[in-house]
Design an enzyme around this catalytic site. Structure first.
Site, PDB file in Angstrom:
ATOM      1  N   LYS A  89      35.636 -15.842 -13.896  1.00 18.46           N
ATOM      2  CA  LYS A  89      36.199 -14.516 -14.153  1.00 18.46           C
ATOM      3  C   LYS A  89      37.072 -14.071 -12.979  1.00 18.46           C
ATOM      4  CE  LYS A  89      34.704  -9.834 -15.518  1.00 18.46           C
ATOM      5  NZ  LYS A  89      33.524  -8.979 -15.760  1.00 18.46           N
ATOM      6  N   SER A 165      33.319  -6.620 -19.857  1.00 18.78           N
ATOM      7  CA  SER A 165      34.590  -6.901 -19.215  1.00 18.78           C
ATOM      8  C   SER A 165      34.852  -8.382 -18.983  1.00 18.78           C
ATOM      9  CB  SER A 165      34.665  -6.170 -17.871  1.00 18.78           C
ATOM     10  OG  SER A 165      33.656  -6.607 -16.988  1.00 18.78           O
ATOM     11  N   SER A 189      28.558  -6.490 -19.410  1.00 22.29           N
ATOM     12  CA  SER A 189      29.844  -7.185 -19.409  1.00 22.29           C
ATOM     13  C   SER A 189      29.761  -8.690 -19.583  1.00 22.29           C
ATOM     14  CB  SER A 189      30.605  -6.873 -18.108  1.00 22.29           C
ATOM     15  OG  SER A 189      31.055  -5.547 -18.099  1.00 22.29           O
TER      16      SER A 189
END
Length: 473
Positions: A89, A165, A189
Site C-alpha cells: 500500500k 482505504s 481499511s
C-alpha cells in the site's frame, strides 16, 4: 541468463497461484519466479487500464528481483518468501519511492529514504515487489476515490468501488496481481476492501506488525486469496522492528498451524446489529446468517450478542478524526489545500473550532469502544458477524453514504476492534443476488491472531464453493 526452471506447472496461470503453492513449486524446481513475475506483470498490464489498482508499477525492477530470486533457489539459498510477488500500500514507505498518501496536496512528495518496517521485512524475505497500491486522500475514505490516483474500481463489477482505504490492495488481490498484498487498517481499511473484493483481510492485534509511525488503532496486515497465505505473510510481517515503541514483544507464534481446529463446543458470539451507523443490508444479513448456521452445524455454539457500539461512540471518534484532519489540512498552504479531495475538505471542516472539551470527549470514545468490545467477547472464544452493513457501492462515491456528514456510518462493525486492539479478519462468505462478494468477520481475544486465522481456515473448509475469480481486461 535463461531460466533453468519450468515456465509453468500446468494450464493454471501462475499469477493466480497462492504463495504456499508457489514456494512448493519453486522448491521442486517446477516453476520459476521469473515466469511468475512475468505472468503477474502481464495480468496487471492487461487489467490496469480498467482497474487502476497500482501506483509506482515497476515491472523491470520486479523482473530483476525475480531473476535474483531464481538464482538463490538454484544455489539452495532461498529466503522464506523468495520469489513471491507482493504489492505494498502506498502509505507504507519503500525506499526511493515517493509517498503522496493518496492526495494531490502531496503530489511532489520526495522519495522515501528507507523501507518502513513491514516493507523491510517483505524485502528481507525475498519477495518480488511488483508495485505500490492506491489509496484515497490521507487514507480517510473507504473507497478508491483519490485526488492523486486514478479512480480504483472493483474487479467483480467495474461500476463499483473496491472499498478502502486499502483500495488498490483489495482490487489487486481479487484481480490476481500475485498472491500477497499489504494494507493498513485504522477503522476497517483492510477488512472492508477484503469483504467487498471477496478476499481475505487480516487486521492483526495492535503492535503485532511494527509500524513507523504508529498511531491509535492503526495496523498493517495482509490481503490475500487464502487464509494460509495471510498466515504465511504474518510470519514475516510480525518480526520485530525497534522503530515502533508500541510493538508487542517478539513472539514465535505457530503461524503454520492452521488446520485441525475442532469446532465442537467452540463459543461464538454472533454480532448482527452494530448499534450505530447504517442498517444491515438484507443481502449481507443473509450471507452472514448462513455462515453462522454452517459453523453451528459443524459443532460450534453460536449465541447472539447485543449491539455494543453506540452512536455516541461513533460520532465522538468521527469528530476526533475530523479535528486531526483539519489541523493537517489547515497547515498546508492555500494552493495545496485546494488540491485535497473536496469530500475530505468538507468532512475535515467539521473538526474546525472544536472546544478542548469536545476533542477530549471524542478521543475518549476510543477507550469506550475498547471497553465495550472487550466486554462483549468475554463470554466467548470469538465474535463473528458482518464486516460491513452494505454491499459494494458506486465507484465514484467517496463512501457508502457519499455524505461528509455521515462519512463513518459504514464502519460500525469494524472500528471497535481497532480501538480494542483485537485481531479481526474478513473471510469470503458468499455473494449477494447481484454477484457481489460478502465477507464474514471473525474477531478474537487480544493477541490471539493465530486463533483467528485458525477459525477462518476452518470456515474456509466448510463454506460453499466460491465463484470463479473475476477477469478484468
Amino acid at each position: 541468463m535463461p531460466s533453468q526452471l519450468s515456465a509453468q506447472p500446468s494450464a493454471t496461470n501462475p499469477a493466480d497461484l497462492p504463495a504456499t503453492e508457489l514456494l512448493a513449486l519453486y522448491a521442486r524446481r517446477a516453476l520459476s519466479p521469473v515466469a511468475v513475475a512475468e505472468a503477474v506483470i502481464a495480468r496487471a498490464e492487461a487489467s490496469e487500464p480498467a482497474l487502476h489498482a497500482l501506483y509506482a508499477f515497476a515491472p523491470e525492477q520486479a523482473l530483476a528481483a525475480a531473476r535474483a530470486s531464481e538464482a538463490r533457489w538454484m544455489r539452495g539459498e532461498a529466503l522464506p518468501l523468495d520469489g513471491v510477488p507482493v504489492t505494498i500500500k502506498e502509505n507504507v514507505a519503500t525506499e526511493g519511492v515517493p509517498m503522496p498518501l493518496g492526495t494531490a496536496a502531496r503530489d511532489d512528495a520526495p522519495p522515501s529514504p528507507a523501507d518502513a518496517p513491514a516493507a523491510a521485512r517483505l524485502r528481507e524475505d525475498g519477495t518480488v515487489i511488483v508495485a505500490r497500491t492506491t489509496m484515497p486522500d490521507y487514507g480517510m475514505l473507504s473507497s478508491g476515490l483519490s485526488s492523486f490516483h486514478p479512480l480504483t474500481r472493483n474487479p467483480w463489477n467495474l461500476a463499483k468501488g473496491p472499498g478502502g482505504s486499502s483500495a488498490g490492495s483489495g482490487a489487486a488481490a481479487a484481480a490476481g496481481y500475485g498472491p500477497l498484498h499489504l494494507g493498513t487498517d485504522i477503522g476497517g481499511s483492510i477488512r472492508l476492501p477484503a469483504s467487498w473484493c471477496g478476499v481475505v483481510g487480516l487486521k492483526p492485534s495492535h503492535g503485532r506488525v511494527p509500524l513507523d509511525p504508529p498511531y491509535y488503532g492503526r495496523c498493517a496486515g495482509p490481503l490475500t486469496r487464502t487464509v494460509a497465505d495471510a498466515a504465511l505473510m504474518m510470519r514475516t510481517l510480525s518480526r520485530p522492528d525497534a522503530r515502533d515503541p508500541t510493538a508487542l514483544p517478539p513472539s514465535d507464534l505457530p503461524w503454520d498451524d492452521l488446520d485441525g481446529l475442532d469446532l465442537t463446543g467452540l463459543r461464538l458470539g454472533l454480532v448482527m446489529e452494530a448499534g450505530a451507523g447504517l442498517p444491515l443490508d438484507p443481502a449481507n444479513r443473509a450471507v452472514v446468517e448462513a455462515a453462522a448456521r454452517l459453523l453451528a452445524e459443524a459443532g460450534a455454539v453460536v449465541e447472539p450478542v447485543p449491539a455494543f457500539l453506540t452512536q455516541a461512540m461513533l460520532d465522538g471518534l468521527d469528530l476526533f478524526w475530523r479535528q486531526r484532519a483539519s489541523l493537517d489540512i489547515e497547515a498546508l498552504e492555500e494552493a495545496r489545500r485546494a488540491r485535497v479531495l473536496p469530500f475530505i475538505r468538507d468532512w475535515a471542516a467539521g473538526g474546525q473550532s472544536l472546544s478542548g472539551a469536545a476533542v477530549f470527549h471524542g478521543m475518549s470514545q476510543m477507550a469506550a469502544m475498547r471497553d465495550a468490545a472487550l466486554a462483549a467477547i468475554r463470554p466467548f472464544d470469538f465474535l463473528i458477524g458482518p464486516v460491513s452493513p452494505n454491499p459494494p457501492f458506486p465507484a465514484e462515491h467517496a463512501s457508502p453514504t457519499n455524505d461528509p456528514a455521515r462519512a463513518m456510518a459504514h464502519i460500525a462493525y469494524t472500528v471497535p476492534f481497532n480501538m480494542s486492539e483485537q485481531p479481526a479478519i474478513a473471510v469470503p462468505a458468499g455473494f449477494t443476488p447481484d454477484g457481489l462478494p460478502v465477507g464474514l468477520q471473525i474477531a478474537g481475544r487480544r493477541f490471539d491472531d493465530v486463533g483467528v486465522l485458525r477459525l477462518a481456515r476452518a470456515f474456509e473448509t466448510i463454506r460453499p464453493a466460491l465463484r470463479p475469480w473475476p477477469v478484468v481486461g
